[in-house]
Enzyme design. Structure first.
Site, short mmCIF file in Angstrom:
data_model
loop_
_atom_site.label_atom_id
_atom_site.label_comp_id
_atom_site.label_asym_id
_atom_site.label_seq_id
_atom_site.Cartn_x
_atom_site.Cartn_y
_atom_site.Cartn_z
N LYS A 1 43.40 42.75 33.97
CA LYS A 1 44.86 42.61 34.10
C LYS A 1 45.16 41.12 34.15
O LYS A 1 44.26 40.32 34.45
CB LYS A 1 45.38 43.31 35.37
CG LYS A 1 44.72 42.87 36.66
CD LYS A 1 45.22 43.70 37.82
CE LYS A 1 44.42 43.43 39.09
NZ LYS A 1 44.87 44.26 40.21
N GLY B 1 45.39 37.89 49.71
CA GLY B 1 45.18 39.32 49.48
C GLY B 1 44.98 39.99 50.82
O GLY B 1 44.98 39.33 51.86
N GLY C 1 45.96 31.66 46.72
CA GLY C 1 46.26 33.09 46.62
C GLY C 1 45.98 33.79 47.93
O GLY C 1 45.20 33.30 48.75
N LYS D 1 37.13 31.28 48.46
CA LYS D 1 37.57 32.62 48.84
C LYS D 1 37.03 32.88 50.24
O LYS D 1 35.81 32.87 50.46
CB LYS D 1 36.98 33.60 47.82
CG LYS D 1 37.61 34.97 47.81
CD LYS D 1 36.82 35.86 46.84
CE LYS D 1 37.71 36.50 45.82
NZ LYS D 1 37.03 37.50 45.00
N THR E 1 43.32 49.34 38.34
CA THR E 1 44.74 49.14 38.59
C THR E 1 45.47 50.22 37.78
O THR E 1 45.18 50.39 36.59
CB THR E 1 45.15 47.74 38.13
OG1 THR E 1 44.44 46.79 38.95
CG2 THR E 1 46.64 47.50 38.28
N ASP F 1 38.49 46.01 35.87
CA ASP F 1 39.71 45.57 36.56
C ASP F 1 40.47 44.53 35.75
O ASP F 1 40.98 43.56 36.30
CB ASP F 1 39.39 45.04 37.96
CG ASP F 1 40.62 45.07 38.88
OD1 ASP F 1 41.60 45.79 38.54
OD2 ASP F 1 40.62 44.39 39.91
N ASP G 1 37.33 37.95 39.95
CA ASP G 1 37.39 39.14 40.79
C ASP G 1 36.55 40.29 40.23
O ASP G 1 36.99 41.04 39.36
CB ASP G 1 38.85 39.60 41.00
CG ASP G 1 38.96 40.41 42.30
OD1 ASP G 1 37.96 41.03 42.71
OD2 ASP G 1 40.05 40.40 42.90
N ASN H 1 43.92 38.83 36.97
CA ASN H 1 42.50 38.51 37.09
C ASN H 1 42.01 37.58 35.98
O ASN H 1 40.81 37.49 35.73
CB ASN H 1 41.66 39.79 37.12
CG ASN H 1 41.74 40.48 38.47
OD1 ASN H 1 42.20 39.89 39.45
ND2 ASN H 1 41.31 41.73 38.54
N VAL I 1 42.51 32.55 49.32
CA VAL I 1 41.77 31.61 48.47
C VAL I 1 42.41 30.24 48.68
O VAL I 1 43.62 30.08 48.50
CB VAL I 1 41.84 32.01 46.99
CG1 VAL I 1 41.06 31.01 46.14
CG2 VAL I 1 41.30 33.42 46.79
N PHE J 1 42.42 41.07 52.16
CA PHE J 1 41.17 40.73 52.84
C PHE J 1 41.09 39.29 53.28
O PHE J 1 40.21 38.91 54.02
CB PHE J 1 39.99 40.99 51.91
CG PHE J 1 39.55 42.42 51.90
CD1 PHE J 1 38.25 42.74 52.26
CD2 PHE J 1 40.40 43.43 51.53
CE1 PHE J 1 37.83 44.05 52.25
CE2 PHE J 1 39.98 44.74 51.52
CZ PHE J 1 38.69 45.06 51.88
#
Length: 369
Positions: free
Chosen positions: A187, A71, A69, A91, A222, A185, A203, A190, A76, A73
């Site tokens: 969703k 993101g 994955g 991560k 979100t 968070d 997360d 996650n 992963v 920042f």
């Protein structure tokens, strides 16, 4: 807030939070005693240099390291060790980027939370490392991939799969809320599937400690999953997690959340209007559960009244669920049929390897990481 690092790019919550509204977490006593004895780590003496990247065996990225994955920042990556042959999700986050976005406290808090948590419904943090460029969180690898990916593959889940996924989340919530932690968070991005098909929360960038009875005022989450009281800045508590649970049930059964728009600003008025439109194929039990979880007034929400989360477990939509068997891992997961067989990375999207290196960072904020 590690910026949806294990998220699909579709719905990453970028900069909707004005930086001045972000709360920093205090370092007060945190999760003093684990409920269960510490499960032993794969190796107590593992070092960063013992981890080696897993490489794609075929396809256009053959021979390159597997990325699970990406993101804003960092990334992963899938890693393993020569000796144990065990897989981990690593991560890797740029320290310079964390400082630039003023996320130092959030990152330290996320690490502290994950180190303290001992739940089979929450992804484990096995090790944490740092060097001059990155912090590294060596997490449990959930081989089944993201619920979000599976939902996109099949369109929408049948009821047994949705019930099972939601029940796993209820168990994660029960554990966290008992410890005084809001998740904030929820969703499909996650939620990860382990090899057995069990669902785990990942997360913890928006998680927060809260004393029961108190409220907090940060604007986070979100957009599609935000409770009305967060949008209105009225102060929120654990009830906001139950609102998002209702939204999750809807999205699992329908394939998209009930309040959505390509522009976040247009989602908020829909949430405040609170008009839930149910498709004709949705069962009465699911409609009842969603309606009770998504009540506009937090004090009337299922899970947030005097019996707490027990009321959620006892709702008729979960009548087929044996909660004790679920907790001890004896329920056969209907999600298992969603998991593809093949190389260990088969259930993840593929990403090209990024050879760029982050700049070094020497401010010292991570001395306790």
């Amino acid at each position: 807030m590690i910026d949806g690092l294990l998220c699909s790019p579709s719905r990453v919550f970028e900069e909707t939070i004005p930086i001045e509204h972000l709360e920093l977490h205090d370092d007060s006593t945190f999760l003093e005693e684990p409920d269960a004895p510490e499960k032993t780590s794969p190796s107590s003496s593992l070092r960063l240099k013992d981890l080696i990247p897993v490489l794609y065996q075929e396809g256009r990225y053959q021979g390159e390291p597997v990325t699970l994955g990406v993101g804003g920042f960092g990334r992963v990556e899938l890693v393993t060790t020569l000796h144990h042959g065990k897989y981990f999700a690593m991560k890797r986050v740029s320290k310079k980027h964390i400082v630039a976005k003023q996320q130092e406290e959030h990152v330290l808090f996320e690490k502290r939370i994950l180190k303290a948590i001992q739940s089979d419904f929450i992804v484990r943090l096995h090790f944490a490392f740092k060097d001059t460029r990155y912090i590294y969180m060596i997490m449990e690898f959930c081989a089944g991939g993201e619920i979000w990916t599976k939902l996109k593959e099949v369109g929408r889940f049948n009821e047994p799969i949705a019930v099972f996924c939601t029940a796993c989340v209820v168990e994660a919530y029960a554990y966290l809320h008992k410890k005084g932690i809001m998740y904030r968070d929820l969703k499909p991005e996650n939620l990860m599937l382990d090899a057995k098909g069990y669902v785990k929360l990942v997360d913890f960038g928006f998680a927060k400690e809260l004393v029961h009875g108190d409220k907090t005022y940060s604007f986070c989450g979100t957009p599609e999953y935000m409770a009305p009281e967060i949008i209105q800045n009225q102060g929120h508590d654990f009830a906001a997690d139950f609102w998002s649970l209702g939204i999750l049930v809807y999205e699992l059964l329908v394939g998209s959340p009930p309040f959505s728009s390509s522009e976040p600003a247009k989602i908020y008025p829909k949430i405040l209007d609170g008009l839930l439109k149910f498709p004709p194929y949705m069962g009465e039990g699911a409609k009842s559960l969603i309606s009770k979880l998504c009540r506009p007034r937090p004090g009337q929400r299922l899970g947030n009244t005097k019996n707490g989360i027990k009321d959620v477990r006892h709702h008729r939509w979960f009548s087929s669920m044996n909660w004790h068997k679920l907790r001890v891992g004896q329920v056969e997961a209907p999600t298992i049929r969603l998991i593809h067989k093949g190389p260990c990375y088969i259930n993840f999207d593929r990403f090209p390897f990024d050879q760029a290196k982050a700049d070094e960072e020497f401010s010292g904020w991570d001395k306790n990481f």
